[in-house]
Scaffold this active site. Structure first.
Site, mmCIF file in Angstrom:
data_model
loop_
_atom_site.group_PDB
_atom_site.id
_atom_site.type_symbol
_atom_site.label_atom_id
_atom_site.label_comp_id
_atom_site.label_asym_id
_atom_site.label_seq_id
_atom_site.Cartn_x
_atom_site.Cartn_y
_atom_site.Cartn_z
ATOM 1 N N HIS A 1 -9.356 0.392 -7.601
ATOM 2 C CA HIS A 1 -10.172 1.110 -6.628
ATOM 3 C C HIS A 1 -9.321 2.033 -5.762
ATOM 4 O O HIS A 1 -9.657 3.195 -5.545
ATOM 5 C CB HIS A 1 -10.941 0.115 -5.762
ATOM 6 N N ARG A 2 -8.169 1.502 -5.260
ATOM 7 C CA ARG A 2 -7.333 2.323 -4.388
ATOM 8 C C ARG A 2 -6.638 3.413 -5.192
ATOM 9 O O ARG A 2 -6.488 4.530 -4.731
ATOM 10 C CB ARG A 2 -6.322 1.452 -3.627
ATOM 11 N N LYS B 1 -2.291 -1.637 -12.826
ATOM 12 C CA LYS B 1 -3.278 -1.744 -11.750
ATOM 13 C C LYS B 1 -3.547 -0.375 -11.135
ATOM 14 O O LYS B 1 -4.706 -0.007 -10.901
ATOM 15 C CB LYS B 1 -2.784 -2.734 -10.687
ATOM 16 N N LYS C 1 0.836 -1.207 0.000
ATOM 17 C CA LYS C 1 0.000 0.000 0.000
ATOM 18 C C LYS C 1 0.872 1.259 0.000
ATOM 19 O O LYS C 1 0.563 2.249 -0.667
ATOM 20 C CB LYS C 1 -0.943 0.005 1.207
ATOM 21 N N GLY D 1 -4.615 -10.270 -1.841
ATOM 22 C CA GLY D 1 -6.041 -10.391 -1.556
ATOM 23 C C GLY D 1 -6.760 -11.190 -2.639
ATOM 24 O O GLY D 1 -6.309 -12.255 -3.064
ATOM 25 N N TYR D 2 -7.875 -10.643 -3.115
ATOM 26 C CA TYR D 2 -8.717 -11.337 -4.086
ATOM 27 C C TYR D 2 -8.309 -11.045 -5.534
ATOM 28 O O TYR D 2 -9.027 -11.434 -6.467
ATOM 29 C CB TYR D 2 -10.182 -10.920 -3.886
ATOM 30 N N ASP D 3 -7.173 -10.391 -5.741
ATOM 31 C CA ASP D 3 -6.752 -10.016 -7.098
ATOM 32 C C ASP D 3 -6.774 -11.183 -8.098
ATOM 33 O O ASP D 3 -7.182 -10.996 -9.251
ATOM 34 C CB ASP D 3 -5.353 -9.384 -7.083
ATOM 35 N N ASP E 1 -9.535 1.728 3.881
ATOM 36 C CA ASP E 1 -10.190 0.461 4.156
ATOM 37 C C ASP E 1 -10.772 0.017 2.832
ATOM 38 O O ASP E 1 -11.407 0.812 2.126
ATOM 39 C CB ASP E 1 -11.275 0.604 5.216
ATOM 40 N N SER E 2 -10.500 -1.186 2.474
ATOM 41 C CA SER E 2 -10.922 -1.626 1.154
ATOM 42 C C SER E 2 -11.351 -3.075 1.207
ATOM 43 O O SER E 2 -11.035 -3.814 2.149
ATOM 44 C CB SER E 2 -9.791 -1.438 0.139
#
Length: 201
Positions: free
Chosen positions: A183-184, A178, A13, A156-158, A73-74
């Site tokens: 989203h981020r 990406k 991050k 994560g769910y990538d 938070d994602s």
């Protein structure tokens, strides 16, 4: 240089925010993570929304350190699961941060869902708390859930998220690709004007 605390221990991050700031031409900020400051009591993530959790984390970090703080938070909202796992994304399988178990559980829950009903969105809320302001922004990345994991990038769910219009999962995209659509990346881009002001001091 102005210090900006990224209220996370996730180095990916931190690197992502570095890339977003570089791409926007924002300089003058030194990014710190929670590993770079004295430990403090971090409130549990009990908010019902991504926005509530992000703001709580940024406020805690700012209060504890006095440094301008950014927190996110994602998670993943799956249409066929009524928006779940949502804020529970990181602990969907019962163990926080177990990406493999979380993804396996999600695929199991989606096994009977037909292709046309596998829509989903990654959501990120980013909060900035400083002496001057509190700001919360939201980014969304629409796509669908594939049936088997593909790719070894991201986290994560990538590996099971196929962005709309793409033939590659999020885990098969390069970091710059990406950032440009995630989203981020979208949420952080909305923070750039405020971060540019912060850097200008």
């Amino acid at each position: 240089m102005t210090s900006l605390l990224v209220a996370s221990r996730n180095r990916k991050k931190l690197a992502e925010l570095h890339r977003v700031l570089d791409a926007a031409g924002v300089s003058g900020l030194t990014l710190l993570s929670l590993d770079d400051v004295a430990a403090f009591d971090e409130a549990p993530e009990t908010g019902a929304t991504f926005e509530e959790n992000a703001l709580a984390k940024a406020r805690d970090a700012y209060r504890a350190t006095g440094l301008a703080s950014v927190a996110d938070d994602s998670g993943l909202e799956v249409d066929a699961l009524n928006g779940m796992p949502g804020v529970l994304s990181a602990r969907w399988s019962g163990r926080h941060g177990d990406d493999a178990a979380n993804t396996a559980l999600l695929l199991g829950q989606m096994s009977d869902v037909p292709d046309e009903r596998r829509g989903a969105a990654f959501v990120s809320a980013c909060a900035l708390v400083s002496a001057a302001r509190e700001l919360v922004v939201r980014g969304e990345w629409r796509g669908s859930i594939v049936r088997t994991s593909r790719g070894d990038g991201g986290f994560g769910y990538d590996p099971v998220f196929l962005p709309s219009g793409s033939s590659r999962t999020a885990a098969e995209l390069s970091p710059p690709e990406k950032d440009a659509q995630s989203h981020r990346g979208r949420a952080l881009a909305l923070l750039v004007p405020a971060l540019r002001e912060l850097a200008a001091g």
